[in-house]
Design an enzyme around this catalytic site. Sequence first.
Site, PDB file in Angstrom:
ATOM      1  N   LYS A 175      -9.767  13.785   4.255  1.00  0.00           N
ATOM      2  CA  LYS A 175      -8.607  12.666   4.365  1.00  0.00           C
ATOM      3  C   LYS A 175      -7.926  12.491   5.587  1.00  0.00           C
ATOM      4  CE  LYS A 175      -7.253  13.667   0.269  1.00  0.00           C
ATOM      5  NZ  LYS A 175      -7.343  12.566  -0.548  1.00  0.00           N
ATOM      6  N   ARG A 176      -7.167  11.484   5.939  1.00  0.00           N
ATOM      7  CA  ARG A 176      -6.101  11.630   7.098  1.00  0.00           C
ATOM      8  C   ARG A 176      -5.215  13.050   6.983  1.00  0.00           C
ATOM      9  NH1 ARG A 176      -5.982   7.405  10.995  1.00  0.00           N
ATOM     10  NH2 ARG A 176      -4.602   8.943  11.832  1.00  0.00           N
ATOM     11  N   LYS A 184     -14.693   8.357  -4.895  1.00  0.00           N
ATOM     12  CA  LYS A 184     -15.965   8.660  -4.267  1.00  0.00           C
ATOM     13  C   LYS A 184     -16.692   9.990  -4.739  1.00  0.00           C
ATOM     14  CE  LYS A 184     -13.985   6.410  -0.013  1.00  0.00           C
ATOM     15  NZ  LYS A 184     -13.697   6.621   1.112  1.00  0.00           N
ATOM     16  N   THR A 223      -8.623   6.488  -2.531  1.00  0.00           N
ATOM     17  CA  THR A 223     -10.051   6.012  -3.080  1.00  0.00           C
ATOM     18  C   THR A 223     -10.948   6.985  -2.632  1.00  0.00           C
ATOM     19  OG1 THR A 223     -10.183   5.237  -0.618  1.00  0.00           O
ATOM     20  CG2 THR A 223      -9.638   3.534  -2.312  1.00  0.00           C
ATOM     21  N   LYS A 275      -0.217  14.454   1.962  1.00  0.00           N
ATOM     22  CA  LYS A 275      -1.443  14.781   1.321  1.00  0.00           C
ATOM     23  C   LYS A 275      -1.770  16.572   1.284  1.00  0.00           C
ATOM     24  CE  LYS A 275      -3.911  10.653   3.131  1.00  0.00           C
ATOM     25  NZ  LYS A 275      -4.511  10.198   1.936  1.00  0.00           N
ATOM     26  N   HIS A 287       0.857  -1.233  -0.065  1.00  0.00           N
ATOM     27  CA  HIS A 287       0.167   0.210   0.163  1.00  0.00           C
ATOM     28  C   HIS A 287       0.902   1.607   0.104  1.00  0.00           C
ATOM     29  CE1 HIS A 287      -4.196  -1.085   0.483  1.00  0.00           C
ATOM     30  NE2 HIS A 287      -3.764  -2.314   1.263  1.00  0.00           N
TER      31      HIS A 287
HETATM   32  C1  LIG Z   1     -12.332   6.967   1.662  1.00  0.00           C
HETATM   33  C2  LIG Z   1     -11.819   7.225   2.906  1.00  0.00           C
HETATM   34  C3  LIG Z   1     -10.832   7.475   3.421  1.00  0.00           C
HETATM   35  C4  LIG Z   1      -9.425   7.601   2.425  1.00  0.00           C
HETATM   36  O1  LIG Z   1      -9.319   8.715   1.673  1.00  0.00           O
HETATM   37  P1  LIG Z   1      -8.177   9.162   0.842  1.00  0.00           P
HETATM   38  O2  LIG Z   1      -8.642  10.322   0.324  1.00  0.00           O
HETATM   39  O3  LIG Z   1      -7.962   8.251  -0.196  1.00  0.00           O
HETATM   40  O4  LIG Z   1      -7.094   9.256   1.328  1.00  0.00           O
HETATM   41  C5  LIG Z   1     -10.191   7.990   4.656  1.00  0.00           C
HETATM   42  N1  LIG Z   1     -11.309   7.975   5.647  1.00  0.00           N
HETATM   43  C6  LIG Z   1     -12.587   7.678   5.460  1.00  0.00           C
HETATM   44  C7  LIG Z   1     -13.417   7.791   6.347  1.00  0.00           C
HETATM   45  C8  LIG Z   1     -12.887   7.362   3.940  1.00  0.00           C
HETATM   46  O5  LIG Z   1     -14.280   7.041   3.711  1.00  0.00           O
END
Ligand SMILES: *Cc1c(COP(=O)(O)O)cnc(C)c1O
Length: 813
Positions: free
Chosen positions: A541-542, A653, A649, A547, A353
């Site tokens: 995101k985190r 979304k 991911t 990021k 990953h």
């Molecule tokens: C999809 C998702 C992530 C991953 O987000 P990235 O933008 O790909 O880092 C992290 N936390 C939650 C709650 C998510 O639904």
Amino acid sequence: MFNNKEAFKLLFQENLVSKLGKPLKEAQKADIYTILSSMIREYVGKNWADTNQNFQFHQKKQVYYFSMEFLIGRLLGNNLLNLGVLECVREGLKELGWDLEELEEEESDAGLGNGGLGRLAACFLDSLASLKYAGHGCGIRYRYGLFEQKIVEGNQVELPDYWLQKGNEWEVRRADKKVEVRFWGNVEIHEEDEELVFETHNYEAVTAMPYDVPVIGYGGEHVNTLRIWSAESTMDHTEMSGPNNYYKFIHYNRSVESISDFLYPDDSQYEGKLLRLKQQYFLCSAGLQSILGTFERLGLTIDHLPEKVAIHINDTHPTLVIPELMRILIDVKGLGWAEAWDITSRTVSYTNHTTLSEALEKWPISMVKELLPRIYMIIEEINKQFCGMLMKKYPEHPEIIPQMSIIDGEQLKMANLAIVGSYSVNGVAALHTDILKKREMKLFYDLYPTRFNNKTNGITHRRWLMHANPALADLISNTIGTRWMNEPQEMVGLLKYSEDIGLQDRTRAIKQHNKMKLASYIHEKQGIIVDPYSIFDVHVKRLHGYKRQLMNILHIMYLYIQMKQNSTIERIPRTFIFGAKAAPSYSFAKRIIKLINVVANQVNRDREVNQKMKVIFLENYSVSLAEKIIPASDVSEQISTASKEASGTGNMKFMMNGALTLGTMDGANVEMHEMIGDDNMFLFGLQSAQVLDYYQHGGYVVKDVYHKDARVREVMDQLVTPGYFGINELEFGDIFNSIMSTNDEYFVLKDFASYVDAHLQIDLSYRNSKEWQRKSILNIGHSGKFSSDCTISKYASEIWGLKGNQAKLQAKL
Ligand SMILES: *Cc1c(COP(=O)(O)O)cnc(C)c1O
């Protein structure tokens, strides 16, 4: 019994009385939620049992997806959706005086994961079941999930997430399936019939108690299992009576139960905790024992294991399945080394990953040796044989051996063990896999070229579109029919309607409605009024350096100064929305949260600008919050330093919900770009090859950018200038210094100018509403390829060798 509203109502009220002893009029919201979810759990019981029977009967190959994290979120709404009873239950409840959406809010998120990696595991479970594969999750039932985040005076405060407090209606405790996991002790070796026999003595035994959660596939017939393990004491109280023993007993119990107490709130930095290693082995050993138990009931000899069982490890955290399977095959089943190794390395496959070096797992040898003495012996032997092979293969290049060795000085390198012990290694996006092959894992790729492959991540369109954005899902169905629900790649049917004014108007109206809803959520939570007609520009995101939430907030500071200096600037109003948790030990990330909140506070109160921009930090970003935010977003910020985000991911979304991406050529953004082209997303910044080249050969000097670009300098100087943003003198000097002293390791300043331009493009583009909607529809239409159904069918056919019921889908991919 559920596909009929009247029958549902009747049954519901019966349950209320029989289980809670309450008539409807006395029931509280929590009661209604509890009864409803327990009814659904019972309702799937039959299909769950049938699915398992069917596996057994047909001796179907089973996949076990091992993951330290499953970020599943809430289950009620999704289970109703997948069972096909959503409408009937919603209507029935309405007539009983209850609103389903409100009831869904009663459920605690199962936050058994940190971020993308854990959410991926959850999306995969949904797809495995929906595609009717025999694929199960294997995880830990943490008593406390990912911490709950509060923002107090701009700072992140972490509270324990006791998600089980209100009970968990979805799980079933399976005491009949408990197993024992052993730690510590010493290994004694003796000879029996000219064979060496290994026995561990003086170990500490822990009971692993499984809790099973049904994973309901779309349509409701096929039900897989997520088995999560809880640590319990093996001793019953009678063994430990007596005055001193009693305290020993309490102490022992506490120490044992602590194994499954907490999820480590850190997804990228090495946590050198003994407890974490215990968790990993606990998962691997318990999971394997239970798999072998199921396998044995088939009545086949153990050499058939790789035909009937595939074990997949989600990152290196469960790598100990490799030596643990070796241990069981050799010490318990009595196999020889070679045969055990052959079986093991044809059973296990591994997903990588990350290429972030700080996230590559390493364990101190001394710790592994002490906690897991027999496992360590096996790892040592695996390594001995592997290095022996390397010496023969590369006699001219002895320098290769320490680089590839599983044991390196005092450290155990988990990725090396995972690669050597598995038959498939996959990256999670084309770019990421390419970087693995050409750089990070080049030596391994040269040695095992056929072992490496790509499987671009995906997301379940059931949760992220059908559940999170039902109006958009209905619109899609009204436009192209409902086939896309089972075959999401059919969403490309939307493309030909991208110019259709009627469709554009309807997608716009749905987005507007979702934005209004989010605006009222924001108002309710924070008392801030945001303009629902502004551009919702979202970065959730985190929180992590790579990021680049920092770049986003620096750009907001830049916009703010611009507006202050020139009040005639014409800009479409913007609402910048952030959501992010920082690992509690990651102090730089927490400082960025503080900076965002300080800037937000200033901007939102400033009457000269706050009609044109607002900044919102939503606390406690989680799956259920993501489901509210993403359908209401216009712009999706996917701005990682190129080469750093393995896939992402979140990006998928947003795309699926019609947001346009503002992003770098990183992770799956690259594949998004391949599908939709330059015109339908906003790309900026360095390419990954340039970034990697700078890291390798230098050539970038942050001071040059700082001196040359007045905008950069102005923004950076604000960090250390008293007055602006009510920032105390030098309050954010640490952030300033960190960028300067690391030579801007994430290229925030280097990419700043092109990020500013990209934002301008967004502003211009949004003015042409038809064009914007056209792009939005194109994004939605292409997003079906990011459904985890597509991803999982590739895992199934190319890695796990499963014969699915999805031949049709296969043919199309
Ligand atoms: C999809 C998702 C992530 C991953 O987000 P990235 O933008 O790909 O880092 C992290 N936390 C939650 C709650 C998510 O639904």
